[in-house]
Each structure stands twice: as C-alpha cells, then as structure tokens.
Design a protein around this motif. Structure first.
Motif, PDB file in Angstrom:
ATOM      1  N   GLY A 190      73.810 -21.296  74.700  1.00 32.92           N
ATOM      2  CA  GLY A 190      74.794 -20.272  74.361  1.00 32.92           C
ATOM      3  C   GLY A 190      75.777 -20.712  73.293  1.00 32.92           C
ATOM      4  O   GLY A 190      76.538 -19.896  72.781  1.00 32.92           O
ATOM      5  N   SER A 191      75.772 -21.989  72.928  1.00 33.28           N
ATOM      6  CA  SER A 191      76.689 -22.479  71.892  1.00 33.28           C
ATOM      7  C   SER A 191      76.225 -21.982  70.522  1.00 33.28           C
ATOM      8  O   SER A 191      75.062 -21.595  70.338  1.00 33.28           O
ATOM      9  CB  SER A 191      76.718 -24.013  71.898  1.00 33.28           C
ATOM     10  OG  SER A 191      75.461 -24.528  71.501  1.00 33.28           O
ATOM     11  N   ASP A 192      77.144 -21.998  69.552  1.00 30.80           N
ATOM     12  CA  ASP A 192      76.780 -21.609  68.189  1.00 30.80           C
ATOM     13  C   ASP A 192      75.662 -22.500  67.656  1.00 30.80           C
ATOM     14  O   ASP A 192      74.760 -22.032  66.975  1.00 30.80           O
ATOM     15  CB  ASP A 192      77.999 -21.684  67.269  1.00 30.80           C
ATOM     16  CG  ASP A 192      79.014 -20.589  67.549  1.00 30.80           C
ATOM     17  OD1 ASP A 192      78.657 -19.585  68.207  1.00 30.80           O
ATOM     18  OD2 ASP A 192      80.173 -20.731  67.118  1.00 30.80           O
ATOM     19  N   SER A 193      75.720 -23.784  67.971  1.00 31.60           N
ATOM     20  CA  SER A 193      74.712 -24.728  67.518  1.00 31.60           C
ATOM     21  C   SER A 193      73.326 -24.361  68.054  1.00 31.60           C
ATOM     22  O   SER A 193      72.333 -24.419  67.326  1.00 31.60           O
ATOM     23  CB  SER A 193      75.104 -26.142  67.957  1.00 31.60           C
ATOM     24  OG  SER A 193      74.186 -27.087  67.499  1.00 31.60           O
ATOM     25  N   SER A 194      73.261 -23.983  69.322  1.00 31.44           N
ATOM     26  CA  SER A 194      71.956 -23.624  69.891  1.00 31.44           C
ATOM     27  C   SER A 194      71.453 -22.293  69.334  1.00 31.44           C
ATOM     28  O   SER A 194      70.244 -22.101  69.191  1.00 31.44           O
ATOM     29  CB  SER A 194      71.999 -23.601  71.422  1.00 31.44           C
ATOM     30  OG  SER A 194      72.675 -22.473  71.918  1.00 31.44           O
ATOM     31  N   LYS A 195      72.351 -21.388  68.986  1.00 30.05           N
ATOM     32  CA  LYS A 195      71.926 -20.127  68.372  1.00 30.05           C
ATOM     33  C   LYS A 195      71.355 -20.377  66.981  1.00 30.05           C
ATOM     34  O   LYS A 195      70.376 -19.743  66.579  1.00 30.05           O
ATOM     35  CB  LYS A 195      73.087 -19.139  68.311  1.00 30.05           C
ATOM     36  CG  LYS A 195      73.486 -18.599  69.674  1.00 30.05           C
ATOM     37  CD  LYS A 195      74.700 -17.692  69.564  1.00 30.05           C
ATOM     38  CE  LYS A 195      75.214 -17.291  70.927  1.00 30.05           C
ATOM     39  NZ  LYS A 195      76.449 -16.478  70.827  1.00 30.05           N
ATOM     40  N   GLU A 196      71.951 -21.311  66.241  1.00 27.15           N
ATOM     41  CA  GLU A 196      71.407 -21.671  64.928  1.00 27.15           C
ATOM     42  C   GLU A 196      70.031 -22.313  65.097  1.00 27.15           C
ATOM     43  O   GLU A 196      69.122 -22.066  64.317  1.00 27.15           O
ATOM     44  CB  GLU A 196      72.356 -22.608  64.177  1.00 27.15           C
ATOM     45  CG  GLU A 196      73.608 -21.922  63.666  1.00 27.15           C
ATOM     46  CD  GLU A 196      73.311 -20.813  62.669  1.00 27.15           C
ATOM     47  OE1 GLU A 196      72.528 -21.014  61.716  1.00 27.15           O
ATOM     48  OE2 GLU A 196      73.873 -19.714  62.840  1.00 27.15           O
ATOM     49  N   ALA A 197      69.887 -23.151  66.125  1.00 24.57           N
ATOM     50  CA  ALA A 197      68.585 -23.768  66.405  1.00 24.57           C
ATOM     51  C   ALA A 197      67.545 -22.692  66.713  1.00 24.57           C
ATOM     52  O   ALA A 197      66.397 -22.771  66.261  1.00 24.57           O
ATOM     53  CB  ALA A 197      68.708 -24.756  67.563  1.00 24.57           C
ATOM     54  N   LEU A 198      67.946 -21.682  67.462  1.00 20.46           N
ATOM     55  CA  LEU A 198      67.041 -20.585  67.800  1.00 20.46           C
ATOM     56  C   LEU A 198      66.641 -19.812  66.547  1.00 20.46           C
ATOM     57  O   LEU A 198      65.460 -19.489  66.348  1.00 20.46           O
ATOM     58  CB  LEU A 198      67.695 -19.667  68.829  1.00 20.46           C
ATOM     59  CG  LEU A 198      66.885 -18.477  69.308  1.00 20.46           C
ATOM     60  CD1 LEU A 198      65.548 -18.893  69.892  1.00 20.46           C
ATOM     61  CD2 LEU A 198      67.689 -17.690  70.353  1.00 20.46           C
ATOM     62  N   ALA A 214      71.219 -14.153  68.277  1.00 23.71           N
ATOM     63  CA  ALA A 214      70.563 -14.940  67.241  1.00 23.71           C
ATOM     64  C   ALA A 214      69.474 -14.178  66.504  1.00 23.71           C
ATOM     65  O   ALA A 214      69.358 -14.286  65.286  1.00 23.71           O
ATOM     66  CB  ALA A 214      69.982 -16.222  67.838  1.00 23.71           C
ATOM     67  N   VAL A 215      68.647 -13.433  67.229  1.00 21.91           N
ATOM     68  CA  VAL A 215      67.504 -12.786  66.577  1.00 21.91           C
ATOM     69  C   VAL A 215      67.364 -11.313  66.884  1.00 21.91           C
ATOM     70  O   VAL A 215      66.664 -10.608  66.170  1.00 21.91           O
ATOM     71  CB  VAL A 215      66.175 -13.506  66.913  1.00 21.91           C
ATOM     72  CG1 VAL A 215      66.165 -14.894  66.336  1.00 21.91           C
ATOM     73  CG2 VAL A 215      65.906 -13.540  68.383  1.00 21.91           C
ATOM     74  N   GLY A 216      67.992 -10.827  67.932  1.00 21.38           N
ATOM     75  CA  GLY A 216      67.910  -9.411  68.274  1.00 21.38           C
ATOM     76  C   GLY A 216      66.484  -8.935  68.373  1.00 21.38           C
ATOM     77  O   GLY A 216      65.597  -9.647  68.821  1.00 21.38           O
TER      78      GLY A 216
END
Length: 157
Positions: free
Chosen positions: A24-32, A83-85
């Motif tokens: 749920g962190s911004d970093s993990s969303k960028e990874a996704l 992240a991707v919708g």
C-alpha cells in the motif's frame, strides 16, 4: 553446410509471471506499475501479493483475528486500483497471504520470471535506501529481483 533445426518453444503468459510485493506504500505502487509495464512487454501476467501477520504489540484486544486479513485485502485492492485501475492491459491477479513478507515473496519467486518490490515500504527507517524485505529478497529470491526506487515514468502516462 549442415542445416540446423530450430525448436519452436511455445510460451504462455504464465511462463512470464512477474511477482510484485505490495503493502500500500507509494513505493510498492510504483513497483506494481513497473511490473505491469514489464508484463506488457513480455506478454506475461502479474501476481500482486500482500502479506499480513499478527502484530506483536500495540493492538487492542477488541481487534478480531480475521480483520488483519480483511485489512490486507482492502489495502491490496486499493493499491491495484490506484496503480493500474482497469487499464492494466495484462492479467493482474491478487493474493493475500499470512506470513513474513520476505519469506512469502521468496517462495512466490519460484518459477517466476521476475520479483519486483519497492525500495521502502511501511516499516523501518524511512530514510534508509533499501528496506529489509528488499534486501532479503535480493539475496534469496529464486529469480531476478527488481527494486524500484522513486517514481518511475511509465509509457501509459
């Protein structure tokens, strides 16, 4: 000159499975986001995984055991949506698993083409260059590991 036969190897999207750790962190969303872009390139699929454990301290006794898993699922669903919708363009499956994040992701790396994690999640020291989960995965995963640090420009943006 002798002719050589070239064997055609049929691959399925599952052959190009990209596992990504999400918290749920911004970093993990960028990874996704990065994992989805990579899966588009390789014709693969993305397996987004979030883990949960019982906290050692700091929680009220009124919290029910099932709520931790429910919160994790909600966090994962929201992260995927953010992240991707609906524009992923590739299959994105989600998985909520009980256990230590690094251990679960290393297990999931078996047979995967890539394991992708953010550089920092929701724990530890926010100023650190690399989180403990990323360090552990980089050392022990059974496939190549990509660690995303910061915002990554994406072709879809």
């Amino acid at each position: 000159m002798a002719s050589q036969e070239v064997e055609q190897v049929s691959t399925s999207p599952q052959d190009h499975r990209v596992v990504v750790g999400v918290d749920g962190s911004d970093s993990s969303k960028e990874a996704l986001k990065w994992a989805v872009a990579q899966a588009k390139i390789t014709g693969g699929v993305v397996e987004a995984i979030i883990t949960w454990e019982f906290p050692v301290t700091g929680w009220s006794t009124g919290v029910m055991n099932g709520q931790f898993e429910e919160w994790a699922k909600q966090t994962l669903d929201e992260a995927v949506e953010d992240a991707v919708g609906s524009r992923a363009g590739v299959e994105v499956s989600t998985s909520v698993q009980f256990g230590n994040a690094a251990s679960v992701l290393i297990e999931a790396s078996r047979g995967a083409e890539l394991l992708v994690v953010g550089s920092r999640g929701h724990g530890g020291f926010t100023g650190a260059l690399l989180g403990s989960v990323g360090q552990h995965c980089a050392s022990h995963a059974e496939c190549p590991v990509v660690i995303i640090r910061g915002k990554v420009p994406h072709a879809s943006e």
